[in-house]
Design a protein around this motif. Structure first.
Motif, PDB file in Angstrom:
ATOM      1  N   LEU A  15      -2.382   8.215  21.462  1.00  0.00           N
ATOM      2  CA  LEU A  15      -2.796   6.857  21.561  1.00  0.00           C
ATOM      3  C   LEU A  15      -2.626   6.520  20.456  1.00  0.00           C
ATOM      4  CD1 LEU A  15      -6.188   6.268  24.496  1.00  0.00           C
ATOM      5  CD2 LEU A  15      -3.295   5.592  24.610  1.00  0.00           C
ATOM      6  N   ARG A  18      -6.198   1.784  21.232  1.00  0.00           N
ATOM      7  CA  ARG A  18      -6.546   1.347  22.892  1.00  0.00           C
ATOM      8  C   ARG A  18      -7.926   0.907  22.125  1.00  0.00           C
ATOM      9  NH1 ARG A  18      -9.788   7.038  24.296  1.00  0.00           N
ATOM     10  NH2 ARG A  18      -9.873   6.074  26.935  1.00  0.00           N
ATOM     11  N   THR A  19      -8.092  -0.201  23.069  1.00  0.00           N
ATOM     12  CA  THR A  19      -8.816  -1.481  22.960  1.00  0.00           C
ATOM     13  C   THR A  19     -10.476  -1.122  23.844  1.00  0.00           C
ATOM     14  OG1 THR A  19      -8.198  -2.483  24.823  1.00  0.00           O
ATOM     15  CG2 THR A  19      -6.947  -2.600  21.971  1.00  0.00           C
ATOM     16  N   ASN A  36      -9.225  -3.981  27.343  1.00  0.00           N
ATOM     17  CA  ASN A  36      -8.910  -2.745  27.917  1.00  0.00           C
ATOM     18  C   ASN A  36      -8.329  -1.468  27.705  1.00  0.00           C
ATOM     19  OD1 ASN A  36     -12.382  -1.986  26.762  1.00  0.00           O
ATOM     20  ND2 ASN A  36     -12.713  -3.096  29.148  1.00  0.00           N
ATOM     21  N   ASP A  38      -4.955   0.771  26.489  1.00  0.00           N
ATOM     22  CA  ASP A  38      -4.280   1.846  26.576  1.00  0.00           C
ATOM     23  C   ASP A  38      -3.142   1.956  26.197  1.00  0.00           C
ATOM     24  OD1 ASP A  38      -7.132   3.428  26.158  1.00  0.00           O
ATOM     25  OD2 ASP A  38      -6.620   3.969  27.698  1.00  0.00           O
ATOM     26  N   LYS A  40       0.547   3.734  24.673  1.00  0.00           N
ATOM     27  CA  LYS A  40       0.852   5.321  24.471  1.00  0.00           C
ATOM     28  C   LYS A  40       1.615   5.277  23.212  1.00  0.00           C
ATOM     29  CE  LYS A  40       0.602   6.889  29.317  1.00  0.00           C
ATOM     30  NZ  LYS A  40       0.807   6.207  30.246  1.00  0.00           N
TER      31      LYS A  40
END
Ligand SMILES: Nc1ncnc2c1ncn2[C@@H]1O[C@H](COP(=O)(O)OP(=O)(O)OP(=O)(O)O)[C@@H](O)[C@H]1O
Ligand SMILES: [Mg+2]
Lengths: 266, 289
Positions: A15, A18-19, A36, A38, A40
């Motif tokens: 990742l 990522r939040t 939220n 992710d 890559k």
């Protein structure tokens, strides 16, 4: 203090960003709601959505440039390559080195093309003793990566600001590379360019794929579709959909996404 | 279809009138300057010679040259710049690049504006109280230059701050994004781009400093001294004060002498300005920025 870049090779989280429950306020106005995401590593992700939905705000929180405005409040977490960049122990300069940003309006510095490319490189003390030949090599390598070398190799002393907009934007990408960022954030990098320039810069972005993780904001559906592997659709400060680009454009899961893709929003 | 109507003719007449009005106002401004310069050149140039520049006044200041005053003013300006440049530019950097938008910043800005508006005689009395008496520098170049520096700092600060704020924010963001610290950004991006504006501020500062009489009268400049200044704790003669003295205080001065002194004072200021302009051009010529 190169922990961030070491972490990339040591623990391949896969990742880039990522939040966790990211919320952001400008004063009392909330611009991001429970993001939220992710994102890559190693691919191109595009971010689309109507004007004012918070795309730039999101990008600017990922490289912590928003905090320069005194009235911004952020809540939640942003991990870049597995490190929470808002941790007290994290050094801002290291975060910025990992993350390169390309702006909507090309902003080369009013110095020579060569000095533009070397600007970031020269900032970092470990590079202070690099020889002239090393630096020439770095300039050539960076300009080649952005497909600009052949055009400017004979006039590296010309001011960066005298280039055409397309070339300026490529120069702005080139100057990020010697710092060896892992992640490139691009905020509508083509919107100031004509169709030909757009095409050239798009080609370049595609060329950089795999070497860097790229997150690109665009208003151009065709561009998002052509140039990205995953796509994020945002609306009013929220993430509506995040899937493979193909899926989003062929079978959008949300009505809002479908409406936007088909041009029913501004 | 395109012939002039009466309304249009009237409009054009108003246009012409307004234009002439503004032109006259501008001329009104230039005329006194021309008269001053013309008179000085006509009446003063006969006095000026190499001897005039490089000898001391003699015979109760009714003859001889102006060397001590010339040197004194150069000295005063130099010490003033040594004090005002670092303080002024540092303050401008703080205000432009670091200060938040809060009450402290507003108070500082207000103070600077008000400082610029304080009459020079008040600065003079302040300098007398603070530097000459309280700090015990005596009437000296140091005390006089400190007084001048305090008086001219607002000019330096405001000019420098404004030229730094005129540097596009996009340049700073570009620099931060490559991992530059705030200070690196200031040193490599903001200052090089702001230098022309800063130098313009310094030019104003120099002109003002070289020409002021009141602030140095009580703090370091004297009517007459047979000695040239040897260091910053010495008293000195100075051009503006010397002009005042030969023009009004000493009987029996030849009529042309004060004009010659005034002409030299203006020439000195212009010369120092030319130096800073040349410096600015040289910086540009280095082509780094
Ligand atoms: N510096 C700021 N101060 C206050 N509000 C802001 C600021 N920047 C953005 N906003 C607000 O935050 C919201 C999101 O703005 P943002 O610039 O992130 O949108 P965007 O998706 O990038 O739009 P666009 O496509 O037009 O670039 C908008 O409502 C905007 O008005
Ligand atoms: Mg935007």
């Amino acid at each position: 203090m190169n922990t961030a870049s070491q972490a990339v090779s040591k623990q391949p989280t896969g990742l880039a960003i990522r939040t966790g429950d990211l919320n952001l306020w400008y004063g009392t106005f909330q611009a991001l709601f429970d993001i939220n995401l992710d994102i890559k590593q190693g691919i191109i992700t595009s971010m689309i959505g109507p004007s004012g939905c918070g795309k730039s705000t999101f990008l600017r929180s990922v490289n912590r440039i928003n905090e320069r405005l005194g009235y911004v409040r952020i809540d939640g977490s942003i991990d870049v390559f597995g490190h929470n960049i808002y941790d007290a122990g994290v050094e801002l300069v290291q975060v910025r080195k990992q993350i390169g940003m390309v702006f909507q309006r090309p902003n080369p510095l009013p110095i020579s093309i060569r000095d533009n490319v070397l600007f970031g490189y020269n900032l970092h003390s470990e590079n202070r003793h690099a020889s002239k030949a090393d630096k020439e090599g770095i300039v050539e390598d960076a300009l080649k990566q952005v497909l600009l070398w052949d055009k400017v190799k004979d006039r590296l002393d010309q001011r960066g600001t005298e280039l055409s907009l397309e070339e300026q934007q490529k120069l702005c990408i080139a100057r990020l590379l010697p710092v060896k960022p892992g992640l490139l954030l691009m905020d509508e990098p083509c919107s100031a360019l004509d169709p030909k320039g757009t095409e050239a810069v798009e080609e370049l972005i595609w060329e950089l794929r795999g070497k860097y993780t790229i997150l690109i904001v665009t208003h151009n559906m065709a561009q998002a579709r052509r140039a990205s592997e995953e796509c994020i659709f945002m609306l009013m400060g929220k993430v509506v959909e995040h899937t493979a680009t193909e899926d989003m454009f062929v079978t959008p899961q949300n009505k809002e996404t479908a409406d936007y893709i088909e041009g029913r929003y501004g | 279809m395109f012939e002039t109507s009466t309304l249009n003719a009237r409009n054009q007449q108003v246009q012409r009138l307004v234009r002439i009005l503004f032109l006259m106002m501008t001329l009104f401004l230039i005329v006194p300057v021309l008269i001053i310069l013309g008179t000085l050149v006509v009446k003063g140039s006969s006095v000026i010679s190499i001897d005039f520049l490089f000898t001391s006044p003699t015979e109760g200041m009714t003859a001889g040259g102006i060397f001590p005053a010339l040197l004194g003013t150069v000295f005063l300006v130099a010490v003033d710049l040594v004090i005002a440049i670092p303080i002024g530019i540092s303050a401008a950097i703080y205000l432009s690049e670091y200060a938040g938008n809060n009450w402290l910043t507003r108070v500082i800005n207000l103070a600077i504006i008000n400082l610029a508006g304080v009459p020079s005689i008040v600065h003079a009395l302040f300098g007398l109280g603070a530097f000459v008496l309280f700090f015990g520098f005596g009437t000296s170049i140091l005390a006089a230059s400190l007084t001048l520096a305090i008086m001219t700092l607002p000019l330096v600060i405001v000019a420098s701050k404004e030229s730094m704020q005129a540097v596009p924010q996009a340049f700073r963001e570009a620099s931060w994004n490559m991992g530059a610290t705030r200070w690196q950004t200031i040193r490599r991006v903001v200052l090089p781009n702001a230098i022309p504006g800063i130098l313009t501020g310094l030019i104003l500062e120099i002109s003002r400093t070289a020409g002021e009489t009141a602030p140095i009268m009580f703090t370091g400049a004297v009517f007459f001294t047979p000695f040239l200044p040897q260091g910053i704790f010495d008293q000195t003669m100075a051009m503006p004060l010397h002009l005042f003295v030969v023009a009004t205080q000493v009987p029996g001065v030849p009529e042309d002498l004060p004009y010659g002194v005034a002409l030299m004072l203006i020439a000195l200021v212009l010369f120092m300005n030319a130096l800073s302009i040349a410096f600015r051009a040289w910086l540009r010529g280095k082509k780094k920025w």
